[in-house]
Design an enzyme around this catalytic site. Structure first.
Site, short mmCIF file in Angstrom:
data_model
loop_
_atom_site.label_atom_id
_atom_site.label_comp_id
_atom_site.label_asym_id
_atom_site.label_seq_id
_atom_site.Cartn_x
_atom_site.Cartn_y
_atom_site.Cartn_z
N GLU A 163 -5.61 0.15 -7.24
CA GLU A 163 -4.52 1.02 -7.70
C GLU A 163 -3.47 0.12 -8.35
OE1 GLU A 163 -3.81 5.06 -5.09
OE2 GLU A 163 -3.20 3.18 -4.19
N ASN A 194 -3.55 6.80 -0.57
CA ASN A 194 -3.08 6.94 0.81
C ASN A 194 -2.28 8.22 1.02
OD1 ASN A 194 -4.37 4.72 1.76
ND2 ASN A 194 -2.61 3.35 1.67
N SER A 219 0.83 -1.21 0.00
CA SER A 219 0.00 0.00 0.00
C SER A 219 0.86 1.25 0.00
CB SER A 219 -0.92 -0.01 1.21
OG SER A 219 -0.15 -0.02 2.38
N HIS A 277 -2.58 -2.76 -5.81
CA HIS A 277 -2.98 -2.36 -4.46
C HIS A 277 -4.49 -2.50 -4.30
CE1 HIS A 277 -3.39 1.02 -1.26
NE2 HIS A 277 -3.43 -0.18 -0.73
#
Ligand code: 3H9
Length: 695
Positions: free
Chosen positions: A443, A481, A410, A431
């Site tokens: 992702e 993120n 991540s 991801h």
């Protein structure tokens, strides 16, 4: 090339729509249809007319790409086309295969007879674009299916197979055989038997308790769709078919349609529709790039993430080999997968046979050797570079050439991970978001050496397993993120400044977020972001990352998982309860930092948090981490609960006006020295001229 073909078969005029990809009813199609109908009407040798498309699409509806352009208003409009065919003196039969949606179904509702392939997909999904069926669908479908069934399809936008509607007056025949031949045979029969033409507008709706039914539906729809006007206006349009004569019902429908077309919610949903499809197109990768064959998948790690990832592939019939370090971990992981399927079985979403089939596709192993023949392997182990190194070296040693090696990291550097192998071109980041079998976002992290066909295959595979793929470059946290960090930092600043976790959550939930940052943190587990912060601090000791959340973790409050986080939770409950202990921790922290608390309005809370997202998104764009502003919107909508009706942070910023966003950001920067750097407006936001789209 003409978008409408015309030929005559045994005295039946066949009008074939030919406007790839899905026979959108753009201007050329509309004009071509009327011309073809006129030709058929004027040809004495023609006794009936069949309108058809192809096996992908009868028609996907109005041409969405025309919306907002002058062409959408060019004559003939769709409603005129439908009127022409409904008034035709010769029988008109729709031969329906593939998708028959929106304006496409409305077109078919204007014909006198309908023959459909059993597999054809039928629906009025306009509501999903923030619209309502605007070419008679709200008036004609209830006359065929009844008020209740039609309202359900129109308000939900649900797409169903023609076979499920086989015994309704919507279809005269539902066939397994090629539909055009069946429709031509049917047309000949109509001519032979002199069957009177059936015009849906002439049918009566027979529902004595219609007003009472609509009243209940109105309340339910309003309550379930607080942020979207379309579902309720769908109902109001449908209500017109009970209370108004047909032609006035059409006028009412039209007025409501026009109102929705200009609404910010529809603009946002149409943006999202286009954004999701654009995200799958990568400028330097041609659409016809040959794909690698993925017939078998390996997953390393049978934890929650590995299990969820495995289910995606099992669900589409691809065998999965799950690898773990111990038999106990494997048994545990397989148990969770089975339990998830059993829940779906209980809810009626899966049959026992499907459950058995999926479980039969799953095998387990403790040995890397058993992964030798997989075409794609996805690592979902602990987020630690040392652990990743071991895994990728082991994979490199056994996996067959040409297989794709993916990491579910991540935030770790995919190029470093690729460097652990002798085939960095085969390495990519995939991801997934937790729970990986549910969350739509994927992702796809492109490394410096990732091969083009590896990226193209990963995107195609993502679509196959029902995900919304977005390609990201490499940076800490990738797109989502990294933005989340800025959002949280803004929330933290407000918290430190004087607002409570509950007031911040409430303001953002009222804006439309599924959950405020503190409720979300408690759900995800506070210890996870704590460990990421600790890693960052270790990597960069000069950065002061200490946040209130650390204090909570130090006090053993990890969120819902142990009944205490930003809120407290009673055993077995997910309802957050404000906890004075947390208030005390926050107050102490403010006192330590010498902060005098102040109040924040809901709108300031929203501006700060959302503009922090926008600002970070703009930096991500500047750096080329995301290819387009709309990709960022897809990430934040499908992975982070950004309100759908606002179209994503970058779309929202443009609706507010970038000038206004930058002005607010500068105001925040001026409020404290510490904030100045964080609130430095991204150059892209400052330099994008008024009225220009963020690209
Ligand atoms: C309407 O009809 C209004 C009327 O009531 C009133 C008018 C007065 N037009 O999704 P995919 C393109 S509103 C133009 O990847 P799938 C799409 O952009 C409309 N283009 O494939 C994509 O292009 P590209 C009501 C359209 O197989 C390509 O087709 N209709 C349209 O997963 C493939 O799409 C709807 O709301 C269109 N209408 O799904 C239906 N639709 O290749 C909306 C699609 O360049 N469409 N494209 O990226 C869908 O739900 C899905 O696209 C569909 C195919 C199920 C059709």
């Amino acid at each position: 090339m003409s978008q409408v073909l015309y030929d005559v078969v045994d005295g039946i005029a066949r009008i074939t729509l030919q406007n790839p990809p899905v026979n959108g009813l753009g201007f050329a199609v509309r004009k071509g249809l009327v011309e073809a109908l006129d030709q058929a009407e004027g040809d004495a040798a023609v006794s009936a007319i069949v309108i058809t498309g192809n096996d992908r699409a009868f028609s996907g509806g109005a041409d969405i790409t025309e919306f907002g352009t002058p062409r959408s208003g060019w004559h003939p409009g769709l409603r005129t086309v439908i009127e022409v065919l409904e008034q035709a003196s010769k029988p008109v039969v729709a031969a329906i295969d593939g998708v028959c949606l929106g304006g496409g179904l409305e077109l078919a509702l204007g014909t006198h007879f309908r023959v459909a392939a059993a597999q054809a997909k039928i629906g009025l999904p306009e509501v999903k674009l923030g619209l309502l069926p605007g070419a008679g669908g709200t008036q004609r479908l209830p006359r065929l299916l009844g008020l209740e069934a039609a309202l359900d399809l129109i308000v939900t936008g649900r797409i169903v197979k023609a076979s499920t509607l086989a015994n309704t007056p919507l279809f005269d025949r539902v066939v397994e055989t090629p539909v055009v031949e069946a429709a031509i045979e049917f047309a000949k029969e109509v001519v032979r038997q002199g069957t009177p033409l059936k015009r849906v507008r002439d049918l009566k709706i027979n529902q004595p308790d219609a007003e009472a039914f609509l009243q209940v539906a109105r309340r339910n729809i309003a309550a379930a769709n607080k942020n979207q006007p379309a579902p309720l206006l769908c109902l109001e349009a449908v209500a017109g078919c009970v209370s108004l004569p047909f032609d006035q019902g059409l006028v009412n429908e039209r007025e409501l349609f026009v109102k929705l077309m200009g609404s910010p919610e529809s603009l946002a949903l149409r943006h999202v529709f286009a954004a999701e499809r654009t995200a799958t197109k990568i400028p330097d990768i041609p659409a016809d790039t040959p794909l690698r064959d993925i017939r078998k998948v390996g997953v390393i790690g049978a934890g929650t993430m590995g299990g969820g990832i495995s289910m995606n592939y099992l669900n589409v019939g691809i065998p999965v080999v799950l690898l773990e370090l111990t038999q106990a971990a494997l048994d545990h992981g397989v148990g969770i997968i089975r339990r998830n399927y059993e829940i779906s079985l209980k809810r009626g979403r899966l049959t026992q046979a499907q459950l058995d089939e999926r479980m039969a596709l799953l095998s387990t192993t403790l040995s890397y050797e058993d992964l030798a023949d997989v075409d794609l392997v996805i690592e979902a182990v602990f987020e630690d570079m040392g652990v990743k190194e071991k895994v990728f070296k082991a994979l490199d040693a056994v996996i067959k050439p040409g297989a794709i090696l993916a990491s579910n990291t991540s935030g770790l550097d995919v190029d470093v991970i690729a460097g652990f192998t002798k085939r960095p071109e085969d390495v990519i980041g995939l991801h997934f978001f937790s729970p990986a079998n549910v969350m739509k976002l994927l992702e796809i992290v492109r490394g410096a050496k990732t091969a083009k066909d590896v990226l193209a295959t990963s995107i195609a595979m993502a679509k196959k397993i029902g995900k919304k793929p977005v390609v990201s470059g490499i940076c800490d946290g990738f797109i989502g993120n990294r933005m989340l960090m800025s959002y949280r930092a803004a929330a933290e600043e407000i918290l430190m400044g004087g607002a409570s976790p509950a007031s911040i959550d409430k303001a953002l939930e009222n804006f439309g977020f599924a959950m405020g940052p503190h409720r979300m943190g408690d759900l995800a587990g506070l210890d996870i972001s704590w460990s990421i912060r600790k890693r960052r601090q270790a990597e960069n000791p000069d950065v002061d990352l200490s946040v209130v959340a650390d204090r909570l973790c130090m006090a053993g409050r990890f969120g819902q998982k142990n009944g205490a986080g930003w809120y407290k939770y009673e055993a077995g409950s997910r309802t957050p309860i404000v906890d004075p202990v947390v208030e005390k921790i926050i107050e102490d922290y403010r006192a330590e930092k010498g902060i005098t608390p102040r109040t924040y309005t809901d709108s300031e809370i929203v501006e700060r948090c959302v503009y922090a997202l926008v600002n970070e998104g703009a930096r991500i764009l500047e750096e080329g981490i995301a290819l387009r502003a709309s990709d960022i919107d897809v990430v934040y909508l499908s992975g982070y609960g950004f309100p759908l009706h606002r179209g994503g942070p970058m779309h929202y910023a443009q609706q507010v006006g970038l000038f206004n966003v930058v002005r607010a950001i500068r105001r925040f920067a001026a409020q404290s020295d510490k904030a100045a750097e964080f609130w430095q407006p991204a150059a892209l936001l400052q330099n994008t001229e008024a009225g220009q789209a963020l690209k």
